[in-house]
Design a protein around this motif. Structure first.
Motif, PDB file in Angstrom:
ATOM      1  N   GLY A  72       0.761  -8.091   8.191  1.00  0.00           N
ATOM      2  CA  GLY A  72       0.261  -6.889   8.847  1.00  0.00           C
ATOM      3  C   GLY A  72       1.041  -6.356  10.032  1.00  0.00           C
ATOM      4  O   GLY A  72       0.552  -5.474  10.750  1.00  0.00           O
ATOM      5  N   CYS A  73       2.260  -6.830  10.272  1.00  0.00           N
ATOM      6  CA  CYS A  73       3.091  -6.270  11.350  1.00  0.00           C
ATOM      7  C   CYS A  73       3.693  -4.946  10.867  1.00  0.00           C
ATOM      8  O   CYS A  73       4.320  -4.900   9.804  1.00  0.00           O
TER       9      CYS A  73
ATOM     10  N   ARG B  82       0.465  11.985  10.626  1.00  0.00           N
ATOM     11  CA  ARG B  82      -0.498  12.146  11.712  1.00  0.00           C
ATOM     12  C   ARG B  82      -1.924  11.804  11.264  1.00  0.00           C
ATOM     13  O   ARG B  82      -2.748  11.387  12.070  1.00  0.00           O
ATOM     14  N   ASN B  83      -2.192  12.004   9.988  1.00  0.00           N
ATOM     15  CA  ASN B  83      -3.532  11.762   9.460  1.00  0.00           C
ATOM     16  C   ASN B  83      -3.813  10.256   9.411  1.00  0.00           C
ATOM     17  O   ASN B  83      -3.110   9.499   8.739  1.00  0.00           O
ATOM     18  N   LEU B  84      -4.856   9.812  10.120  1.00  0.00           N
ATOM     19  CA  LEU B  84      -5.148   8.375  10.210  1.00  0.00           C
ATOM     20  C   LEU B  84      -5.561   7.778   8.875  1.00  0.00           C
ATOM     21  O   LEU B  84      -5.255   6.621   8.577  1.00  0.00           O
ATOM     22  N   GLN B  85      -6.259   8.568   8.059  1.00  0.00           N
ATOM     23  CA  GLN B  85      -6.679   8.063   6.758  1.00  0.00           C
ATOM     24  C   GLN B  85      -5.479   7.875   5.848  1.00  0.00           C
ATOM     25  O   GLN B  85      -5.398   6.894   5.096  1.00  0.00           O
ATOM     26  N   VAL B  86      -4.539   8.808   5.917  1.00  0.00           N
ATOM     27  CA  VAL B  86      -3.305   8.666   5.137  1.00  0.00           C
ATOM     28  C   VAL B  86      -2.548   7.432   5.603  1.00  0.00           C
ATOM     29  O   VAL B  86      -2.056   6.645   4.786  1.00  0.00           O
ATOM     30  N   GLN B  87      -2.459   7.238   6.911  1.00  0.00           N
ATOM     31  CA  GLN B  87      -1.798   6.047   7.454  1.00  0.00           C
ATOM     32  C   GLN B  87      -2.424   4.777   6.880  1.00  0.00           C
ATOM     33  O   GLN B  87      -1.722   3.886   6.406  1.00  0.00           O
ATOM     34  N   LYS B  88      -3.741   4.713   6.941  1.00  0.00           N
ATOM     35  CA  LYS B  88      -4.444   3.516   6.478  1.00  0.00           C
ATOM     36  C   LYS B  88      -4.186   3.253   5.001  1.00  0.00           C
ATOM     37  O   LYS B  88      -3.920   2.112   4.590  1.00  0.00           O
TER      38      LYS B  88
ATOM     39  N   GLU C  74      -2.060   0.017   3.535  1.00  0.00           N
ATOM     40  CA  GLU C  74      -2.731  -0.948   2.657  1.00  0.00           C
ATOM     41  C   GLU C  74      -1.960  -1.126   1.354  1.00  0.00           C
ATOM     42  O   GLU C  74      -1.816  -2.257   0.858  1.00  0.00           O
ATOM     43  N   ARG C  75      -1.446  -0.015   0.811  1.00  0.00           N
ATOM     44  CA  ARG C  75      -0.703  -0.092  -0.441  1.00  0.00           C
ATOM     45  C   ARG C  75       0.566  -0.929  -0.264  1.00  0.00           C
ATOM     46  O   ARG C  75       0.871  -1.800  -1.078  1.00  0.00           O
ATOM     47  N   ALA C  76       1.300  -0.674   0.814  1.00  0.00           N
ATOM     48  CA  ALA C  76       2.539  -1.421   1.057  1.00  0.00           C
ATOM     49  C   ALA C  76       2.255  -2.882   1.371  1.00  0.00           C
ATOM     50  O   ALA C  76       2.973  -3.788   0.920  1.00  0.00           O
ATOM     51  N   ARG C  77       1.195  -3.125   2.135  1.00  0.00           N
ATOM     52  CA  ARG C  77       0.884  -4.512   2.492  1.00  0.00           C
ATOM     53  C   ARG C  77       0.453  -5.312   1.269  1.00  0.00           C
ATOM     54  O   ARG C  77       0.793  -6.498   1.152  1.00  0.00           O
ATOM     55  N   GLU C  78      -0.278  -4.686   0.365  1.00  0.00           N
ATOM     56  CA  GLU C  78      -0.670  -5.380  -0.864  1.00  0.00           C
ATOM     57  C   GLU C  78       0.558  -5.792  -1.667  1.00  0.00           C
ATOM     58  O   GLU C  78       0.600  -6.882  -2.245  1.00  0.00           O
ATOM     59  N   LYS C  79       1.575  -4.920  -1.702  1.00  0.00           N
ATOM     60  CA  LYS C  79       2.813  -5.260  -2.406  1.00  0.00           C
ATOM     61  C   LYS C  79       3.495  -6.446  -1.727  1.00  0.00           C
ATOM     62  O   LYS C  79       4.009  -7.346  -2.397  1.00  0.00           O
ATOM     63  N   ALA C  80       3.509  -6.436  -0.399  1.00  0.00           N
ATOM     64  CA  ALA C  80       4.126  -7.537   0.342  1.00  0.00           C
ATOM     65  C   ALA C  80       3.379  -8.846   0.096  1.00  0.00           C
ATOM     66  O   ALA C  80       3.993  -9.902  -0.120  1.00  0.00           O
ATOM     67  N   GLN C  81       2.060  -8.800   0.124  1.00  0.00           N
ATOM     68  CA  GLN C  81       1.261 -10.003  -0.101  1.00  0.00           C
ATOM     69  C   GLN C  81       1.447 -10.531  -1.518  1.00  0.00           C
ATOM     70  O   GLN C  81       1.515 -11.753  -1.729  1.00  0.00           O
ATOM     71  N   SER C  82       1.544  -9.622  -2.485  1.00  0.00           N
ATOM     72  CA  SER C  82       1.738 -10.029  -3.875  1.00  0.00           C
ATOM     73  C   SER C  82       3.085 -10.713  -4.047  1.00  0.00           C
ATOM     74  O   SER C  82       3.195 -11.756  -4.719  1.00  0.00           O
ATOM     75  N   GLN C  83       4.120 -10.149  -3.430  1.00  0.00           N
ATOM     76  CA  GLN C  83       5.435 -10.759  -3.532  1.00  0.00           C
ATOM     77  C   GLN C  83       5.480 -12.116  -2.834  1.00  0.00           C
ATOM     78  O   GLN C  83       6.069 -13.073  -3.346  1.00  0.00           O
ATOM     79  N   LEU C  84       4.837 -12.207  -1.688  1.00  0.00           N
ATOM     80  CA  LEU C  84       4.798 -13.484  -0.973  1.00  0.00           C
ATOM     81  C   LEU C  84       4.091 -14.543  -1.812  1.00  0.00           C
ATOM     82  O   LEU C  84       4.531 -15.705  -1.864  1.00  0.00           O
TER      83      LEU C  84
END
Length: 222
Positions: free
Chosen positions: A87-88, A97-103, A107-117
């Motif tokens: 999560g860093c 700028r949109n906080l919902q878009v950020q979130k 989440e999508r990128a972090r899920e990919k990172a967690q899956s690869q790990l």
């Protein structure tokens, strides 16, 4: 613009980096625990064939830290930032700028990172960076965001020092990279840069099986 290969492949780049790092070690006074027992971390997947050569030269463990680009679904090539499996986050100037878009895109990128790990977890050694020298390795740096996100993640584990070691990076990133780590080793800083792949004669995608084998072979060898 025609390609100008500097490295034959990732193994060739790793061998050249390993010699520079080993030379640095020989010139330093290896009297502290954190210098005597380094840990090499590769950024998968492309960084692992480079990192395994360095870890073998130093006779030390090889592990991974996974960071993924944060992108929009309709423009996957534009890196808005990067996030690690734990999560860093690092943002570029293109941060939405949109906080919902950020979130959503985090989440999508972090899920990919967690899956690869998770896929690579079978080859990871049981090592703790606390008080150690960590050497972060990739096959090159383009924007620097995945490397800086990985650096932030490693620093949370309180190593004594963190080095960044890559074969090639854009010259305009050197100062900012030097400022965020204890030592930066970059073999080449060509201009114009354009892409990491441009400076390799062979730069095929590293499959997950190959990345996992790099981890397993090094840590079985120790």
């Amino acid at each position: 613009m025609s390609s100008i290969p500097i490295f034959r492949d990732r193994t060739d780049a790793g061998e050249k980096l390993a010699e520079v790092i080993f030379s640095d070690f020989c010139q330093m006074s290896l009297t502290t625990e954190w210098m005597i027992k380094p840990i090499v971390y590769g950024l998968p997947r492309g960084g692992l064939p480079v990192a395994v050569t360095i870890a073998r030269r130093l006779g030390c463990p090889l592990s991974v830290v996974v960071a993924k680009k944060i992108t929009l679904p309709d423009n996957p090539e534009l890196a808005l930032g990067a996030v690690t499996a734990d999560g860093c986050i690092v943002w570029s100037r293109h941060k939405p700028r949109n906080l919902q878009v950020q979130k959503t895109i985090i989440e999508r990128a972090r899920e990919k990172a967690q899956s690869q790990l998770e896929c690579l977890s079978g080859g990871k050694p049981e090592v703790i960076p606390l008080g150690r020298l960590v050497i972060l390795v990739d096959d090159g740096i383009a924007t620097g965001m995945t490397m800086v996100a990985a650096l932030k993640s490693i620093k949370l584990q309180k190593p004594n020092a963190v080095w960044i070691s890559v074969p090639v990076a854009p010259p305009e990133l050197i100062k900012s990279l030097e400022d965020c780590c204890d030592r930066l080793i970059v073999l080449e800083t060509p201009q114009p840069f354009l892409s990491v792949s441009r400076f390799y004669a062979e730069f095929s995608q590293v499959e997950m099986e190959v990345a996992l084998a790099c981890l397993q072979q090094q840590n079985e060898w120790l």
